[in-house]
Write a protein that holds these residues in place. Structure first.
Motif, short mmCIF file in Angstrom:
data_model
loop_
_atom_site.label_atom_id
_atom_site.label_comp_id
_atom_site.label_asym_id
_atom_site.label_seq_id
_atom_site.Cartn_x
_atom_site.Cartn_y
_atom_site.Cartn_z
N THR A 440 0.93 -1.28 -0.07
CA THR A 440 0.09 0.09 0.04
C THR A 440 0.87 1.29 0.12
N ARG A 442 0.76 5.71 -1.08
CA ARG A 442 -0.21 7.08 -1.70
C ARG A 442 0.51 7.87 -2.63
N TRP A 446 -4.61 9.87 -4.04
CA TRP A 446 -5.15 8.54 -4.28
C TRP A 446 -4.30 7.47 -3.50
N TYR A 448 -3.07 3.39 -3.18
CA TYR A 448 -3.02 2.32 -3.84
C TYR A 448 -2.63 1.10 -3.10
N GLU A 450 -1.54 -3.02 -4.20
CA GLU A 450 -1.06 -3.85 -5.07
C GLU A 450 -1.16 -5.31 -4.54
N GLY A 494 -13.08 4.84 -7.92
CA GLY A 494 -11.58 4.33 -8.24
C GLY A 494 -11.51 3.62 -9.40
N THR A 497 -6.66 -2.29 -11.90
CA THR A 497 -6.04 -2.58 -13.27
C THR A 497 -5.07 -3.71 -12.91
N THR A 509 -4.01 -3.89 -9.37
CA THR A 509 -3.61 -2.74 -8.33
C THR A 509 -5.08 -1.82 -8.50
N LYS A 511 -6.94 1.32 -6.85
CA LYS A 511 -6.87 2.66 -6.78
C LYS A 511 -8.09 3.31 -6.32
#
Length: 530
Positions: A440, A442, A446, A448, A450, A494, A497, A509, A511
């Protein structure tokens, strides 16, 4: 005016290379014409001056000096032929005849130097001076004759070898001189070479020097300018060719950018890439809109079908429960077998109920419970019951969580559902074990999250469809897990992807925006940022 515009349009209609060649040729033709004028016209005055000098010296040598030398020899040698004398006597008589012949020529031709060269002995005799000069001593005269022989040596050898007169520009003591050399024949035999030379005016010499220097410099400048112009044209034409090739590639794949180029051509390429990117985004939005419309219709259909399936399934489940209760009070042969069958039916009913619930969640998700939550905390709660599954499948878990991560406004249960789906997806991608890395961090506004596994990866042909409803590569999968996760994240404002390499692994990921507002319906558009 129209004719002028027509001519301009015809010119600009040619290729860039042709236009540049025309402009450069126009710029170069002026100095070339100037040089041609200098070569063919301006140099005529120099040639005329040299021609006049040649006529003067040749007249003195051919009509006065040589006849006088022959006349003097005839007077000295009445009964003897000069060719019958030995070399030393012959040189003596030639010198005497030459001195007698130049006695009157030197005073009447100031600034003209006369010389006699005897090829057999290599001797040289000089009378007269290029400048006004004092009388020389015998030693100085000998030194002078050696120097003059060295200066005129090439011309003397050429005349002695060819037997023809020679007129040329040469130099003597840093002065430019013009000399005329002629062979002396007696009875058909070459016995000497005589010449006369005269210093040219210093201004003429300097003019010729600077003129020659200017010619070479102009030629060099033209060569360098032409070479530089051709290089510029080549670079520009190459840049335009690369842009053309890039545009052809874009026709097949709009995501294929034009390579980075230097200069203004590079700025054009950059603008084209930016425009292509905008067109790709527009095309992407149009695809998302069409996808949204299809998913909206699919969501309504799925909801109706799920309701129709749930009713008979509910009746079957109730009937099986009643049968179980009735079987407990009965003593029948084969009771255990019947109970086993009922258990199997009950398990399949529960399985179908879960599938129906997934269909309902996809087609019409329940209302959200939105509150401020820590992404790291939600992950820890999910890992509480999923970490044993990771150990069971020999999967090493690596957590790289940003402890300073701010909270986000989300539906915690829905986000946990997304995390569970992605973790289970990673477990299924690594049946023989591997590593799952959860990270995790920022970036701007945002957050993120992963999920990176070391599984077999997803092929390029499949990666564009993994978020589609009912698309699955698993034998017993429903194809709704990733699609529902995608929809949940989309409704949070959000993105989700995926980046995958076959044989290396996959990275999902998520977001989430820090200050997002929940919105969207069950059949809202789905993201296609694959």
């Amino acid at each position: 005016m129209d004719k002028k515009k027509s001519k301009i349009s015809r010119f600009t209609g040619h290729s860039l290379r042709t236009q540049f060649l025309f402009v450069i040729a126009t710029l170069l033709v002026i100095p070339i014409l100037v040089m041609m004028y200098d070569i063919f016209f301006a140099s005529r005055s120099d040639e005329a001056l040299l021609k006049e000098r040649e006529e003067k010296l040749s007249s003195v040598v051919e009509t006065v000096l040589i006849p006088d030398i022959k006349k003097n020899l005839n007077s000295y040698l009445v009964d003897v032929q000069i060719e019958n004398l030995d070399v030393e006597d012959r040189a003596s008589y030639l010198k005497k005849a030459f001195d007698q012949a130049t006695k009157g020529l030197v005073p009447s031709n100031p600034g003209v130097r006369f010389g006699l060269y005897i090829p057999e002995s290599g001797q040289i005799f000089v009378q007269g001076f290029l400048h006004q000069y004092r009388e020389l001593s015998p030693a100085e005269q000998q030194e002078r004759e050696r120097r003059v022989l060295k200066e005129a040596n090439s011309g003397l050898i050429a005349v002695a070898a060819s037997g023809r007169p020679l007129a040329r520009l040469t130099s003597s003591l840093n002065d430019e001189t013009f000399e005329y050399l002629s062979p002396v024949y007696i009875n058909g035999k070459l016995i000497a070479v005589v010449w006369a030379d005269q210093r040219t005016h210093p201004i003429f010499a300097q003019s010729r020097f600077f003129l020659t220097l200017t010619r070479y410099f102009t030629l060099f400048a033209l060569f360098v300018g032409g070479l530089g112009a051709l290089l510029i044209i080549h670079n520009l034409a190459s840049g335009v060719s690369m842009i053309k090739e890039g545009l052809r590639a874009m026709e097949k794949d709009i995501h294929q950018p034009i390579p980075v180029l230097p200069g203004e051509v590079g700025q054009i390429a950059q603008a084209i890439n930016k425009m292509a990117k905008s067109l790709a985004e527009k095309e992407k939005l149009e695809d998302e809109l069409r996808r949204s419309e299809r998913l909206a219709a699919l969501g309504r259909l799925v909801t109706g079908v799920a309701h129709e399936l749930r009713n008979p399934i509910g009746v079957i489940k109730t009937t099986v429960q009643l049968m179980e209760n009735d079987m407990k009070n009965l003593v029948l042969p084969g009771k255990n077998i019947v109970e086993e069958y009922l258990k199997i039916i009950y398990e399949q009913i529960n399985r179908q109920n879960r599938v129906i619930q997934e269909l309902l969640d996809f087609g019409r998700p329940s209302k959200h419970v939105v509150q401020s939550a820590s992404v790291n905390s939600l992950l820890e709660k999910v890992l509480t019951f999923t970490e044993p599954m990771l150990r069971q499948h020999s999967i090493n878990l690596i957590k790289n969580l940003d402890r300073d991560l701010p909270e986000v406004i989300v539906d915690g249960e829905r986000i946990k559902q997304v995390f569970v789906n992605l973790i289970l997806n990673g477990i299924q991608a690594m049946p023989e074990g591997g590593t799952l890395t959860i990270r995790t961090y920022r970036v701007d506004d945002w957050v993120y999250i992963e999920f990176a596994d070391t599984g077999s990866g997803i092929s390029p042909s499949e990666i564009g469809s993994i978020f589609d409803p009912f698309y699955t590569t698993k034998e017993h999968g429903t194809g709704l897990g990733l699609s529902i996760s995608h929809q949940i994240i989309k409704m949070h404002g959000g993105h989700i992807t995926v980046d995958s390499t076959v044989g290396i692994g996959t990275i999902f990921t998520v977001k989430l925006q820090l200050h997002s507002k929940m919105g969207g319906e069950a059949d809202d558009t789905q993201n296609t940022d694959y």
